[in-house]
Design a protein around this motif. Structure first.
Motif, PDB file in Angstrom:
ATOM      1  N   VAL A  14      49.162  -7.329-113.365  1.00 54.75           N
ATOM      2  CA  VAL A  14      50.422  -6.883-114.082  1.00 54.75           C
ATOM      3  C   VAL A  14      51.133  -5.648-113.452  1.00 54.75           C
ATOM      4  N   ALA A  15      50.547  -5.415-112.036  1.00 54.88           N
ATOM      5  CA  ALA A  15      51.114  -4.377-111.240  1.00 54.88           C
ATOM      6  C   ALA A  15      52.800  -4.600-111.257  1.00 54.88           C
ATOM      7  N   ASN A  16      53.159  -5.856-111.110  1.00 57.02           N
ATOM      8  CA  ASN A  16      54.430  -5.982-110.452  1.00 57.02           C
ATOM      9  C   ASN A  16      55.195  -6.848-111.645  1.00 57.02           C
ATOM     10  N   LEU A  17      55.032  -6.468-112.868  1.00 55.70           N
ATOM     11  CA  LEU A  17      55.689  -7.456-113.976  1.00 55.70           C
ATOM     12  C   LEU A  17      57.021  -6.733-114.077  1.00 55.70           C
ATOM     13  N   ASN A  18      57.569  -5.816-113.412  1.00 55.40           N
ATOM     14  CA  ASN A  18      59.058  -5.366-113.579  1.00 55.40           C
ATOM     15  C   ASN A  18      59.883  -6.072-112.859  1.00 55.40           C
ATOM     16  N   SER A  19      59.341  -7.383-112.070  1.00 54.22           N
ATOM     17  CA  SER A  19      60.275  -8.235-111.552  1.00 54.22           C
ATOM     18  C   SER A  19      59.938  -9.815-111.891  1.00 54.22           C
ATOM     19  N   GLY A  79      59.472 -12.382-109.861  1.00 57.20           N
ATOM     20  CA  GLY A  79      58.607 -12.783-109.005  1.00 57.20           C
ATOM     21  C   GLY A  79      57.074 -12.321-109.608  1.00 57.20           C
ATOM     22  N   GLY A  80      56.976 -11.053-109.925  1.00 60.81           N
ATOM     23  CA  GLY A  80      55.718 -10.451-110.421  1.00 60.81           C
ATOM     24  C   GLY A  80      55.323 -11.404-111.826  1.00 60.81           C
ATOM     25  N   SER A  88      48.668 -16.991-112.763  1.00 59.45           N
ATOM     26  CA  SER A  88      47.186 -16.341-112.839  1.00 59.45           C
ATOM     27  C   SER A  88      46.818 -16.885-114.207  1.00 59.45           C
ATOM     28  N   ALA A  89      47.688 -16.868-115.392  1.00 59.29           N
ATOM     29  CA  ALA A  89      47.196 -17.237-116.493  1.00 59.29           C
ATOM     30  C   ALA A  89      46.902 -18.810-116.629  1.00 59.29           C
TER      31      ALA A  89
END
Length: 347
Positions: A9-14, A16-17, A24-25
């Motif tokens: 969840v490190a790049n959920l601000n985009s 692509g993330g 992954s889910a």
């Protein structure tokens, strides 16, 4: 309980993330199915109530898998299912989970397997009448937290796009899988409300809520954790009907005859069976069918939704192949079992 790597969840601000997290889910939802099926196939014909409970969980995991794929398609992603690494190695951790945590195995049905593996897979962050487990900032996430982060990311990204007169829901509506089979509840995802409903459905049906083992959004059925707990307790979970209710394992008995469980190998591999043996051929046939199922699902989620009906038929074939294997001597002190390995060519 399962703990998810914070990197997911490190790049959920985009966008692509967000797509990466949803892939992954999908992989996580799928990875629970082989262990459940392995136990289910081993139960035999007499442990019917336990078989029905496990089967109900498997069907719902397939629905969760499908709904996660619908959400990914809705935001312009492409679910990737037909690849060797999509099937995790058993025994081992589930995809995206913390190494050194829960080790998931392929084993014949037993009460300890149900309690120590299946209930741990499905354990809620706040089990009813059980003290809540808390996770500090920067530490691994529970599954519920993981989906919660995905949900909030969608809301924030969509709000940002709407201010620009755009939307993150750019996927082709024709890619949405909408067929209903048996007790699957599959609906299309076209907008934020649909995506929120899908995420909530996955979490509540898997974990329940901190207030109740069941929730109206998930048809009012018991969450998976509590269905497995019913098996362990040997009785149905019932409410006293009060507000708020108290829940106890004092309902009807759930019978179990361990003598009827097939003594299949734990964590078999194709290479464990002697070349040219019936066990080797049966294992390879199963693996080919399972790989073919993944290929069909990949097609269904990438532009050909009608292929899902073929996938349902292949699931029935897998059951018959596994039952045939369970009647074959493994050559290693037990009966043969399927290994759930990626095998793209027919044996």
């Amino acid at each position: 309980m399962l703990l998810i790597k914070p990197q997911l969840v490190a790049n959920l601000n985009s966008i692509g993330g967000l797509r990466t997290a949803l892939q992954s889910a999908i992989e996580l939802e799928h990875a629970t199915i082989p262990p459940y099926l392995y136990a289910l196939y081993s139960l035999g014909a007499d442990n019917t109530e336990i078989a029905e409970l496990i089967h109900s969980v498997v069907v719902e995991e397939m629905a969760h898998f499908t709904l996660a794929a619908n959400v990914l398609n809705a935001i312009g992603g492409a679910p990737c299912i037909d690849k060797p690494g999509f099937i995790p190695a058993y025994p081992g951790p589930l995809p995206g989970t913390v190494q050194g945590g829960l080790v998931v195995t392929l084993e014949r049905f037993s009460i300890p397997q149900t309690q120590n593996v299946f209930m741990m897979i499905e354990e809620p962050e706040d089990p009813v009448a059980i003290k809540a487990a808390r996770t500090a900032a920067g530490q691994p996430l529970t599954v519920g937290m993981f989906y919660g982060r995905i949900r909030r990311s969608m809301e924030e990204l969509e709000t940002r796009q709407l201010r620009r007169g755009r939307t993150i829901f750019t996927g082709d509506p024709a890619y949405q899988v909408t067929q209903d089979f048996s007790s699957w509840e599959i609906f299309p995802v076209h907008k934020l409300d649909d995506a929120e409903k899908a995420i909530d459905f996955i979490v509540l049906q898997g974990e329940g809520t901190r207030y109740s083992p069941s929730d109206p959004l998930a048809w009012g059925e018991l969450a998976h954790y509590y269905r497995f707990s019913e098996i362990v307790q040997g009785r149905r979970l019932v409410s006293d009907g009060k507000v708020p209710p108290s829940w106890t394992y004092t309902g009807d008995r759930i019978p179990f005859d361990p003598a009827k469980v097939a003594r299949v190998l734990a964590n078999p591999k194709r290479a464990d069976y002697h070349g040219g043996s019936a066990a080797r051929f049966g294992c390879e046939t199963f693996n080919y069918t399972y790989t073919s199922l993944l290929k069909v699902l990949h097609e269904a989620f990438n532009g050909n939704p009608s292929r899902l009906s073929a996938a349902v038929g292949m699931m029935e074939s897998l059951k018959e192949q596994a039952l045939t294997l369970a009647r074959i001597d493994s050559g290693r002190g037990g009966k043969a079992g399927p290994s759930f390995e990626y095998q793209p060519t027919n044996p």
